[in-house]
Design a protein around this motif. Structure first.
Motif, PDB file in Angstrom:
ATOM      1  N   ILE A   4       0.845  -1.195   0.000  1.00 35.08           N
ATOM      2  CA  ILE A   4       0.000   0.000   0.000  1.00 35.08           C
ATOM      3  C   ILE A   4       0.881   1.246   0.000  1.00 35.08           C
ATOM      4  O   ILE A   4       0.684   2.169  -0.792  1.00 35.08           O
ATOM      5  N   MET A  61      -3.739  -3.933   4.278  1.00 38.58           N
ATOM      6  CA  MET A  61      -4.003  -5.105   3.468  1.00 38.58           C
ATOM      7  C   MET A  61      -4.044  -6.311   4.395  1.00 38.58           C
ATOM      8  O   MET A  61      -3.180  -6.463   5.248  1.00 38.58           O
ATOM      9  N   PHE A  82      -7.807  -3.767   2.287  1.00 40.71           N
ATOM     10  CA  PHE A  82      -7.892  -4.518   1.039  1.00 40.71           C
ATOM     11  C   PHE A  82      -7.504  -5.968   1.317  1.00 40.71           C
ATOM     12  O   PHE A  82      -6.543  -6.230   2.042  1.00 40.71           O
ATOM     13  N   PRO A  85      -4.212  -9.384  -2.674  1.00 40.73           N
ATOM     14  CA  PRO A  85      -4.569  -9.639  -4.076  1.00 40.73           C
ATOM     15  C   PRO A  85      -4.258 -11.068  -4.497  1.00 40.73           C
ATOM     16  O   PRO A  85      -3.243 -11.642  -4.106  1.00 40.73           O
ATOM     17  N   ASP A  90      -6.936  -7.788  -9.153  1.00 38.83           N
ATOM     18  CA  ASP A  90      -7.022  -7.287  -7.777  1.00 38.83           C
ATOM     19  C   ASP A  90      -6.015  -6.162  -7.552  1.00 38.83           C
ATOM     20  O   ASP A  90      -6.323  -5.163  -6.901  1.00 38.83           O
ATOM     21  N   ILE A  94      -6.771  -2.196  -6.531  1.00 35.89           N
ATOM     22  CA  ILE A  94      -6.173  -1.514  -5.382  1.00 35.89           C
ATOM     23  C   ILE A  94      -5.508  -0.213  -5.830  1.00 35.89           C
ATOM     24  O   ILE A  94      -5.687   0.832  -5.198  1.00 35.89           O
ATOM     25  N   LYS A  97      -8.280   2.308  -6.639  1.00 36.39           N
ATOM     26  CA  LYS A  97      -8.945   2.801  -5.423  1.00 36.39           C
ATOM     27  C   LYS A  97      -8.042   3.774  -4.666  1.00 36.39           C
ATOM     28  O   LYS A  97      -8.495   4.823  -4.211  1.00 36.39           O
ATOM     29  N   LEU A  98      -6.747   3.437  -4.547  1.00 35.97           N
ATOM     30  CA  LEU A  98      -5.816   4.357  -3.885  1.00 35.97           C
ATOM     31  C   LEU A  98      -5.674   5.654  -4.671  1.00 35.97           C
ATOM     32  O   LEU A  98      -5.529   6.726  -4.095  1.00 35.97           O
TER      33      LEU A  98
END
Length: 133
Positions: A4, A61, A82, A85, A90, A94, A97-98
């Protein structure tokens, strides 16, 4: 290593980060941020401290239904976890979305397209070098 944090730096949105977990060791700049523990053992007091006077968002995550995530939510700390993945789709989700969270949607789309293009190149190259056995 926390993916992330890496994605947020890749999005050039690191100014959104105020703290990181024990697992955030890349890029090296992430090591300069305060540490709030790990996903399994978050330092709740530090998280609350960083949340004072702001609208905090904790992103991680792992298991979205973990007791720690539920506890943080109950304390008024918006938490997005999250799931780990399972495939490239996936990962793309992510990243997107970030990108949305950090107002870097176009940058996220650009990164995703570059990743897809690289995968096509790798797949094409592997066809050329495959041995016939």
């Amino acid at each position: 290593m926390n993916k992330i944090t890496e994605i947020i730096y890749l999005l050039e949105a690191h100014d959104y980060l105020v703290a990181v977990s024990n697992d955030c060791n890349y890029p090296k700049e992430a090591l300069e941020l305060p540490n709030i523990g790990s996903f399994l053992r978050p330092d709740i007091e530090k998280i609350i401290q960083f949340s004072a006077g702001s609208k905090p968002l904790l992103i991680g995550m792992g298991n979205p239904n973990s007791p720690k995530a539920t506890l943080l939510e109950s304390l008024g700390i918006k938490t997005i976890i999250f799931e780990t993945p399972k495939d490239f789709e996936d990962i793309y989700m992510i990243i997107l979305k970030l990108g949305e969270i950090t107002n870097k949607t176009e940058k996220a789309k650009y990164i995703i397209q570059n990743l897809k293009d690289e995968l096509v190149l790798i797949a094409d190259a592997s066809k050329l070098t495959r041995m016939p056995f």
